[in-house]
Design a protein around this motif. Structure first.
Motif, PDB file in Angstrom:
ATOM      1  N   VAL A  40       6.917  12.105  -0.377  1.00 28.40           N
ATOM      2  CA  VAL A  40       7.645  10.912  -0.835  1.00 28.40           C
ATOM      3  C   VAL A  40       8.712  10.513   0.185  1.00 28.40           C
ATOM      4  O   VAL A  40       8.898   9.317   0.472  1.00 28.40           O
ATOM      5  CB  VAL A  40       8.274  11.170  -2.223  1.00 28.40           C
ATOM      6  N   ASP A  41       9.392  11.502   0.729  1.00 26.52           N
ATOM      7  CA  ASP A  41      10.407  11.205   1.748  1.00 26.52           C
ATOM      8  C   ASP A  41       9.782  10.538   2.968  1.00 26.52           C
ATOM      9  O   ASP A  41      10.326   9.554   3.506  1.00 26.52           O
ATOM     10  CB  ASP A  41      11.134  12.487   2.163  1.00 26.52           C
ATOM     11  N   LYS A  42       8.641  11.052   3.412  1.00 30.25           N
ATOM     12  CA  LYS A  42       7.971  10.473   4.580  1.00 30.25           C
ATOM     13  C   LYS A  42       7.489   9.056   4.289  1.00 30.25           C
ATOM     14  O   LYS A  42       7.632   8.151   5.119  1.00 30.25           O
ATOM     15  CB  LYS A  42       6.800  11.356   4.994  1.00 30.25           C
ATOM     16  N   LEU A  43       6.907   8.861   3.099  1.00 32.56           N
ATOM     17  CA  LEU A  43       6.407   7.537   2.733  1.00 32.56           C
ATOM     18  C   LEU A  43       7.554   6.542   2.578  1.00 32.56           C
ATOM     19  O   LEU A  43       7.424   5.366   2.948  1.00 32.56           O
ATOM     20  CB  LEU A  43       5.606   7.623   1.436  1.00 32.56           C
ATOM     21  N   THR A  44       8.670   7.011   2.028  1.00 33.32           N
ATOM     22  CA  THR A  44       9.843   6.133   1.888  1.00 33.32           C
ATOM     23  C   THR A  44      10.350   5.692   3.252  1.00 33.32           C
ATOM     24  O   THR A  44      10.732   4.524   3.459  1.00 33.32           O
ATOM     25  CB  THR A  44      10.952   6.849   1.110  1.00 33.32           C
TER      26      THR A  44
ATOM     27  N   ALA B  39       8.634  -0.234   7.808  1.00 36.75           N
ATOM     28  CA  ALA B  39       7.792  -1.428   7.716  1.00 36.75           C
ATOM     29  C   ALA B  39       8.615  -2.629   7.246  1.00 36.75           C
ATOM     30  O   ALA B  39       8.441  -3.755   7.743  1.00 36.75           O
ATOM     31  CB  ALA B  39       6.624  -1.174   6.764  1.00 36.75           C
ATOM     32  N   ARG B  40       9.491  -2.389   6.280  1.00 35.98           N
ATOM     33  CA  ARG B  40      10.348  -3.475   5.775  1.00 35.98           C
ATOM     34  C   ARG B  40      11.288  -3.968   6.877  1.00 35.98           C
ATOM     35  O   ARG B  40      11.496  -5.184   7.046  1.00 35.98           O
ATOM     36  CB  ARG B  40      11.138  -2.966   4.579  1.00 35.98           C
ATOM     37  N   GLN B  41      11.866  -3.035   7.637  1.00 33.58           N
ATOM     38  CA  GLN B  41      12.765  -3.418   8.727  1.00 33.58           C
ATOM     39  C   GLN B  41      12.024  -4.212   9.803  1.00 33.58           C
ATOM     40  O   GLN B  41      12.532  -5.207  10.336  1.00 33.58           O
ATOM     41  CB  GLN B  41      13.379  -2.156   9.346  1.00 33.58           C
ATOM     42  N   ALA B  42      10.784  -3.790  10.106  1.00 31.07           N
ATOM     43  CA  ALA B  42       9.985  -4.500  11.104  1.00 31.07           C
ATOM     44  C   ALA B  42       9.662  -5.920  10.633  1.00 31.07           C
ATOM     45  O   ALA B  42       9.683  -6.874  11.424  1.00 31.07           O
ATOM     46  CB  ALA B  42       8.704  -3.726  11.380  1.00 31.07           C
TER      47      ALA B  42
ATOM     48  N   GLU C 188       0.832  -1.208   0.000  1.00 28.45           N
ATOM     49  CA  GLU C 188       0.000   0.000   0.000  1.00 28.45           C
ATOM     50  C   GLU C 188       0.865   1.257   0.000  1.00 28.45           C
ATOM     51  O   GLU C 188       0.598   2.216  -0.735  1.00 28.45           O
ATOM     52  CB  GLU C 188      -0.916  -0.016   1.230  1.00 28.45           C
ATOM     53  N   ILE C 189       1.917   1.251   0.823  1.00 28.71           N
ATOM     54  CA  ILE C 189       2.829   2.408   0.877  1.00 28.71           C
ATOM     55  C   ILE C 189       3.546   2.564  -0.465  1.00 28.71           C
ATOM     56  O   ILE C 189       3.708   3.691  -0.971  1.00 28.71           O
ATOM     57  CB  ILE C 189       3.849   2.242   2.022  1.00 28.71           C
ATOM     58  N   ARG C 190       3.984   1.441  -1.055  1.00 31.39           N
ATOM     59  CA  ARG C 190       4.672   1.494  -2.348  1.00 31.39           C
ATOM     60  C   ARG C 190       3.757   2.079  -3.428  1.00 31.39           C
ATOM     61  O   ARG C 190       4.189   2.885  -4.251  1.00 31.39           O
ATOM     62  CB  ARG C 190       5.130   0.098  -2.744  1.00 31.39           C
ATOM     63  N   SER C 191       2.482   1.712  -3.403  1.00 30.52           N
ATOM     64  CA  SER C 191       1.513   2.247  -4.366  1.00 30.52           C
ATOM     65  C   SER C 191       1.306   3.743  -4.166  1.00 30.52           C
ATOM     66  O   SER C 191       1.211   4.513  -5.128  1.00 30.52           O
ATOM     67  CB  SER C 191       0.179   1.508  -4.218  1.00 30.52           C
TER      68      SER C 191
END
Length: 279
Positions: free
Chosen positions: A250-254, A260-263, A7-10
């Motif tokens: 974009v910076d915040k979403l990245t 999320a990926r680290q978690a 969802e974040i990537r989209s």
């Protein structure tokens, strides 16, 4: 967790695409602004010369009477509103309409150039004399035709006052809604340059009438060019702000995506370690 990352990537992809659009519009507005400022400079030089000639002519015939100079008209007040056709130019149109509502009475006859705020102005109770009319593609000849119609109606006594409401260009980051009187015509005093003596022939009244008409047409067209310049400057600022906001988002979403990926990775490692301990 994987669904959250997707969802974040989209969302990042969507904002990035929007950023490309606003960035392109900012560049286009910058090019258009440069063009309009050059045009405004040329019109300003011509306008000053016309004003000098008209000032000298009027200074040498102070007692002359002409319909364009009449101040006792009983007709209706006429206001020409110069807005834009397109949106995405910040508060350009909203500020102009807000100024109109606050400073112009509802009983005037209104001519609206620009389609963006037409319905909004009509909903405020103003009497609009024309159908929705675009302004962005107007030529100098079309602007002159509007001025000529106004001059004719004023000379006949149908109109008592004519104003133009436009956005004055101060600098690339500052523009001000301005209500400018076109008719009855008055000459601003300029103490820095005294008028010169001129001899008018064959008919001073006719000559003054033509000169004043030229001055009104020039002032009207100058206001039109200045309004277009302000519109492009406002759009450039709005698109720059939108692009900057998109970059920040974009910076915040990245950052959220990486967190999320680290978690998710941390959770997988914990599960693997827990499984090994169980064995």
């Amino acid at each position: 967790m994987a669904g959250n990352r997707a969802e974040i990537r989209s969302h990042i992809k969507s904002v990035t695409q929007t950023r490309k659009i606003t960035d392109a519009m900012q560049l286009i507005s910058g090019v258009m602004l440069t063009k309009e400022r050059a045009n405004l400079k040329r019109v300003g030089v011509y306008s000053r010369e016309v004003r000098r000639v008209v000032r000298d002519a009027l200074a040498n015939c102070e007692d002359i009477e002409h319909p364009y100079l009449r101040r006792d008209g009983v007709g209706r007040r006429y206001v020409i509103y110069m807005g834009s056709d397109m949106g995405m130019c910040g508060s350009f149109n909203a500020n102009l309409t807000r100024y109109l509502v606050a400073n112009v009475p509802k009983d005037v006859e209104l001519h609206v150039l620009g389609t963006n705020q037409y319905r909004m102005i009509a909903s405020e109770g103003f009497t609009i004399a024309n159908e929705p009319t675009g302004s962005s593609e107007r030529t100098a000849e079309e602007i002159k035709a509007i001025a000529d119609t106004v001059l004719e109606r004023f000379a006949s006594g149908e109109l008592s006052e004519v104003d133009v409401l436009y956005t004055r260009f101060v600098n690339p980051v500052m523009f001000e809604p301005t209500l400018l009187r076109l008719l009855p015509f008055t000459m601003d005093e300029d103490s820095s340059d005294a008028p010169h003596y001129v001899y008018l022939e064959p008919d001073p009244v006719e000559l003054v009438g033509r000169l004043v008409a030229l001055m009104v047409e020039t002032t009207f067209y100058s206001a039109f060019v200045e309004s277009r310049t302000s519109e492009q400057a406002s759009r450039q600022l709005a698109m720059k702000s939108a692009t900057d906001n998109a970059n920040e988002l974009v910076d915040k979403l990245t950052l959220q995506y990486n967190q999320a990926r680290q978690a998710e990775i941390t959770q997988e490692i914990s599960e693997i370690v827990g499984g090994a301990d169980a064995l």
